[in-house]
Design an enzyme around this catalytic site. Structure first.
Site, short mmCIF file in Angstrom:
data_model
loop_
_atom_site.label_atom_id
_atom_site.label_comp_id
_atom_site.label_asym_id
_atom_site.label_seq_id
_atom_site.Cartn_x
_atom_site.Cartn_y
_atom_site.Cartn_z
N GLY A 196 60.23 37.35 45.73
CA GLY A 196 60.29 36.51 44.53
C GLY A 196 60.69 37.40 43.36
O GLY A 196 61.10 38.56 43.55
N ILE A 223 59.04 39.05 41.10
CA ILE A 223 58.35 40.34 40.91
C ILE A 223 58.77 41.33 42.00
O ILE A 223 59.07 42.50 41.72
CB ILE A 223 56.82 40.15 40.86
CG1 ILE A 223 56.45 39.26 39.66
CG2 ILE A 223 56.12 41.51 40.74
CD1 ILE A 223 54.98 38.87 39.59
N ARG A 283 47.75 39.34 45.32
CA ARG A 283 46.43 38.73 45.40
C ARG A 283 45.63 39.44 46.48
O ARG A 283 46.17 39.81 47.53
CB ARG A 283 46.52 37.23 45.76
CG ARG A 283 46.93 36.32 44.62
CD ARG A 283 45.87 36.28 43.51
NE ARG A 283 46.21 35.35 42.45
CZ ARG A 283 46.87 35.67 41.34
NH1 ARG A 283 47.26 36.91 41.14
NH2 ARG A 283 47.12 34.76 40.42
N GLU A 308 36.78 38.96 42.75
CA GLU A 308 36.91 39.68 41.47
C GLU A 308 35.83 39.20 40.53
O GLU A 308 35.60 37.98 40.45
CB GLU A 308 38.30 39.42 40.88
CG GLU A 308 39.40 39.97 41.78
CD GLU A 308 40.81 39.77 41.22
OE1 GLU A 308 40.95 39.19 40.13
OE2 GLU A 308 41.77 40.19 41.89
N HIS A 326 42.82 44.05 38.01
CA HIS A 326 43.76 42.92 37.90
C HIS A 326 44.47 42.92 36.53
O HIS A 326 44.33 41.98 35.75
CB HIS A 326 43.04 41.58 38.12
CG HIS A 326 43.98 40.49 38.55
ND1 HIS A 326 43.63 39.46 39.39
CD2 HIS A 326 45.28 40.25 38.23
CE1 HIS A 326 44.65 38.65 39.57
NE2 HIS A 326 45.67 39.10 38.87
C1 DGY Z 1 49.00 35.80 37.43
O1 DGY Z 1 49.37 35.33 36.36
O2 DGY Z 1 48.89 35.13 38.45
C2 DGY Z 1 48.70 37.26 37.48
O3 DGY Z 1 47.97 37.61 38.59
C3 DGY Z 1 48.02 37.71 36.20
O4 DGY Z 1 48.23 39.09 36.13
#
Ligand code: DGY
Length: 338
Positions: free
Chosen positions: A160, A162, A238, A267, A286
């Site tokens: 994707g 990122i 995640r 978390e 995170h």
């Molecule tokens: C999100 O926006 O899903 C990210 O994990 C935040 O850093």
């Protein structure tokens, strides 16, 4: 907002950076949870029950039970790109559009992934501790030797926005980049391979898939065992994608040389987590999207999604756009042509 004469009620589960929430106050009866932590479940349920719109974060669980108790809720907006905390199927079934914040956090999150790759490869956290603890006696040719990223192979899991941004940066650092995506995808400058091949060939692996029922536990004990001996794993996606106990064991045995995690199955990380005692592991809380500019953009986009949803207009970023088609079909069936 539609001219109903009644201002919509909105609950925001946290204060957000920027001026978005202040602007929202002009149009809505806005209630903002005043504390820094997430509202307790009972507070969230009660607030959802009296609200037309909910502005939430990734730590707020929005499930079918919450939606069942919130009959007037018509818009959900999460200040996150990931939506694994939202039951999207349940929201869609109730005709509730769900907004999220893709795009604005891509570069910031990719930068953290690269930062963590470097931190592990060059032992930055360990070296910092070494200096602070007064253990640095002299410069020596074999002190804190790490590994180069240049010339090494990086495997990117999930192509994707990122994942692609990480691949681009890795290439610029002189890495050879392999990529795997659940639905095969051609990306320039990147060698597409199967997941087993990626794990077997990569010196470094970086995880960028969304957490879904299909990707939960994707990197379990078997997948980790397929990684090259001495490889490094980075996860900024995640926590549920990686089996944390299996990763801790692979680090303890030395099978993997190191890892960096920004995300966790639970978390904040529980005190009993085996990760806390695993060697060569860099842990961050995170913070993938945590820059001032990006968090402000995320908040602005989340507010824009919410406002559009309350007006009955398409959101700038809706994760379940099918709800609009459903609403259109219903209007047509009523003979409403507006
Ligand atoms: C999100 O926006 O899903 C990210 O994990 C935040 O850093």
């Amino acid at each position: 907002m539609p001219e109903t004469g009644v201002r919509p009620r909105v609950f925001a589960t946290r204060r957000l950076p920027g001026s978005g929430l202040a602007a929202l106050r002009d149009e809505c009866d806005l209630e903002v949870w005043p504390e820094s932590g997430a509202p307790p479940r009972d507070v969230l349920l009660a607030a959802a029950a009296r609200s037309d719109g909910l502005l939430c974060l990734l730590s707020d669980r929005i499930d079918a039970a919450l939606l069942d108790g919130a009959p007037r809720l018509r818009v959900l907006s999460s200040c996150s790109v990931g939506l694994d905390h939202v039951d999207l199927v349940a929201a869609t079934a109730r005709g509730i559009p769900v907004g999220h914040t893709p795009g604005v956090l891509t570069d910031t999150t990719a930068e953290l992934a690269i930062g963590l790759l470097l931190a592990v490869a060059r032992r930055v956290v360990e070296a910092d501790r070494f200096v602070r603890e007064g253990r640095w006696r002299e410069w020596s040719p074999d002190l804190m030797l790490g590994r180069d990223l240049s010339g090494a192979t990086l495997g990117v899991i999930g192509l994707g926005a990122i994942g692609r941004a990480v691949a681009q940066r890795a290439e610029a650092l002189g890495m050879h980049v392999l990529g795997w995506n659940r639905t095969p995808r051609e990306v320039a400058g990147l060698e597409p391979v199967s997941l087993p091949e990626l794990l077997a060939r990569s010196d470094f692996v970086s995880v960028h898939v969304a957490l879904t029922p299909e990707t939960r536990g994707l990197l379990g004990a078997a997948a980790l065992a397929r990684m090259r001996p001495g490889a490094v794993l980075v996860n900024v996606a995640r926590g549920g994608i990686v089996d944390e106990a299996a990763l801790a064991a692979a680090l303890q045995s030395g099978r993997l040389a190191g890892a960096a995690l920004d995300v966790f199955a639970h978390e904040p990380l529980p005190e009993a987590s085996p990760l806390l005692t695993a060697p060569n592991l860099v842990l961050t809380p995170h913070i993938g999207s945590a820059s001032v500019r990006t968090r402000t953009r995320m908040a602005d986009l989340a507010v824009a999604n919410l406002r559009a949803g309350l007006r009955g207009e398409p959101m700038p970023h809706c994760a379940n756009p099918g709800v609009y088609e459903g609403a259109q079909r219903a209007r047509k069936a009523r003979g409403d042509t507006t």
